[in-house]
Write an enzyme that holds these catalytic residues in place. Structure first.
Site, PDB file in Angstrom:
ATOM      1  CB  THR A  49      63.996  26.681  27.336  1.00 38.83           C
ATOM      2  OG1 THR A  49      64.804  26.848  28.641  1.00 38.83           O
ATOM      3  CG2 THR A  49      63.486  28.466  26.035  1.00 38.83           C
ATOM      4  CB  CYS A  50      65.727  21.822  28.729  1.00 39.35           C
ATOM      5  SG  CYS A  50      67.302  23.046  28.086  1.00 39.35           S
ATOM      6  CG  ASN A  51      68.689  24.686  31.998  1.00 41.58           C
ATOM      7  OD1 ASN A  51      68.136  23.380  32.754  1.00 41.58           O
ATOM      8  ND2 ASN A  51      69.310  24.862  31.173  1.00 41.58           N
ATOM      9  NE  ARG A  52      65.280  30.608  30.889  1.00 42.86           N
ATOM     10  CZ  ARG A  52      65.629  31.390  32.863  1.00 42.86           C
ATOM     11  NH1 ARG A  52      64.991  31.609  33.737  1.00 42.86           N
ATOM     12  NH2 ARG A  52      67.310  31.217  32.839  1.00 42.86           N
ATOM     13  CB  SER A 109      71.762  30.762  30.688  1.00 42.45           C
ATOM     14  OG  SER A 109      70.632  31.754  29.811  1.00 42.45           O
ATOM     15  N   GLY A 115      73.549  31.474  23.935  1.00 42.17           N
ATOM     16  CA  GLY A 115      73.152  32.578  22.806  1.00 42.17           C
ATOM     17  C   GLY A 115      72.217  31.535  22.706  1.00 42.17           C
ATOM     18  CD  GLN A 116      69.995  25.984  21.805  1.00 43.02           C
ATOM     19  OE1 GLN A 116      71.156  25.730  22.714  1.00 43.02           O
ATOM     20  NE2 GLN A 116      69.513  24.627  21.112  1.00 43.02           N
TER      21      GLN A 116
END
Length: 430
Positions: A49-52, A109, A115-116
């Site tokens: 994802t954009c953060n992991r 997160s 919730g995404q």
């Protein structure tokens, strides 16, 4: 067999490192095939994802399996191992299990409770099944994580009113401008993040919003969700013309290289108007060199941390409630895993001991002869069965209760060796 996770996130690595290791959905099959080609990796799943970026694996040798995953990350990111290691985290066994459940619940997160991520965990599970990356262990683990994520959202209030990356970007924009209604705003991209951007911009009073996207159909689908917003839709060919007329630009595309940079911005942005860029994509859509333009202010996902800090403070109590639910799900998975490992050995041992009991009982009864009454035979049968059960009971209880995975596996191996048990290992995980 052990479970390990190796990865990095917004907590351990800046966006300039994360974007090098981002794996697009179209590349997941290739990544899974590559990883399963290593000798010590049996099952594997990738969350990107954009953060992991996190790689979950069932490994036959913990140390060697972790080395193989780390080597893979170094290769795909073209990052030297010595530099990469400072940004990676590694979790093993129960810690890896607990981490995935926390990720699915939104507790790891950037935006606590968002919730995404649960949808992204579901996508990871489906893709890993589709491309045969996972087997019995990771399939069960991801199902447990999805169950845990749903429970946390239904049994606590952590997801109620939670901000998202998109809403945090809008909140950041509000701190930079007085009134969104007086600004020309453009969004490059028409995916889920762009949809959330429109939702929050409209809620905050924005009236002039242009959607720039390669696919006209995707842009039209987005616009149908906001009939009251009167969005302007343009093709990617007109991107720079739209950017030049905008006060604020949000970027959220799947491009692997920057689409806005110093050269193309210098040509269209006027000194009188200036431009604010909010890039919520990873890899980044906006090149770092735009910071050299005095007329441009640029922000990326890492700049949102201050905005979401207040969100974390207000949700800590809800997070504590969620922790209790997650521990129940961790224990449920552990119980299943322990039974998966121990049942074949216990069954084999019981079968062997029972066979010995029956053989020795038959010998004893044959010596006693036919004069020995049938009721006496039943008593001796019950006696020998009771002795066997008593002897096996406590070791079996202790074996099932052993929570340390490596210690439990050593116990199983010792039992198999001492009693010369022939266990088909594949039965435990097939």
């Amino acid at each position: 067999m052990n479970i390990a996770v190796v990865g990095l996130s917004h907590k351990t690595a800046p966006v300039e490192v994360r974007e090098k290791l981002s794996i697009q959905e179209a590349k997941i099959e290739e990544a899974l095939t590559h990883l399963k080609g290593y000798p010590h990796i049996e099952e594997v799943a990738v969350i990107s994802t954009c953060n992991r970026l996190e790689i979950y694996a069932v490994v036959t040798d913990t140390e060697k399996g972790v080395v193989e995953i780390t080597q893979f990350l170094s290769e795909i990111g073209h990052i030297p191992l010595s530099y990469l290691r400072r940004y990676l985290f590694t979790l093993l066994h129960q810690d890896a299990v607990r981490h995935l459940l926390r990720v699915a619940a939104g507790l790891e997160s950037l935006v606590l409770g968002e919730g995404q991520i649960l949808a992204q965990v579901k996508t990871t599970h489906k893709l890993s099944q589709k491309y045969k990356g996972i087997g019995r262990l990771l399939d069960r683990l991801f199902k447990q994580a999805i169950t845990a994520g749903k429970r946390v959202r239904s049994e606590t209030n952590i997801g109620t009113g939670a901000v998202s990356i998109s809403s945090a970007a809008v909140e950041l924009a509000i701190t930079k401008v007085d009134d969104l209604a007086t600004r020309n705003i453009s969004i490059i991209g028409a995916g889920k993040m762009a949809c959330l951007l429109v939702k929050h911009l409209v809620a905050k009073g924005a009236t002039s919003i242009t959607i720039v996207n390669r696919s006209q159909r995707r842009a039209e689908e987005l616009a149908k969700k906001f009939p009251q917003a009167e969005l302007t839709l343009v093709s990617l060919d007109e991107m720079m013309s739209v950017v030049g007329k905008s006060h604020l630009v949000f970027t959220s595309t799947g491009a692997t290289e920057p689409i806005l940079h110093q050269d193309n911005l210098r040509e269209v942005v006027s000194a009188e108007q200036g431009l604010m860029l909010f890039d919520i994509s990873v890899p980044r859509n906006v090149a770092t060199n735009v910071q050299d333009l005095e007329i441009v202010e640029a922000y990326n996902v890492d700049d949102l941390k201050a905005v979401v800090a207040q969100n974390h403070a207000s949700r800590r109590q809800m997070a504590l409630e969620a922790e209790g639910l997650l521990e129940e799900e961790v224990e449920a998975f552990e119980l299943w895993w322990r039974s998966l490992e121990t049942v074949p050995t216990i069954s084999c041992l019981r079968t062997k001991v029972e066979s010995i009991r029956e053989q020795e009982l038959e010998k004893a009864l044959s010596r006693l002869g036919t004069e020995f009454a049938e009721k006496h035979q039943e008593v001796i049968e019950a006696l020998t069965r009771g002795i066997v059960n008593k002897i096996l009971h406590e070791p079996m209880v202790q074996l099932r209760a052993q929570q340390d995975i490596e210690a439990r596996q050593r116990c199983l191996q010792s039992l198999q060796m001492l009693f010369d048990l022939e266990i088909e290992i594949e039965k435990q995980f097939s």
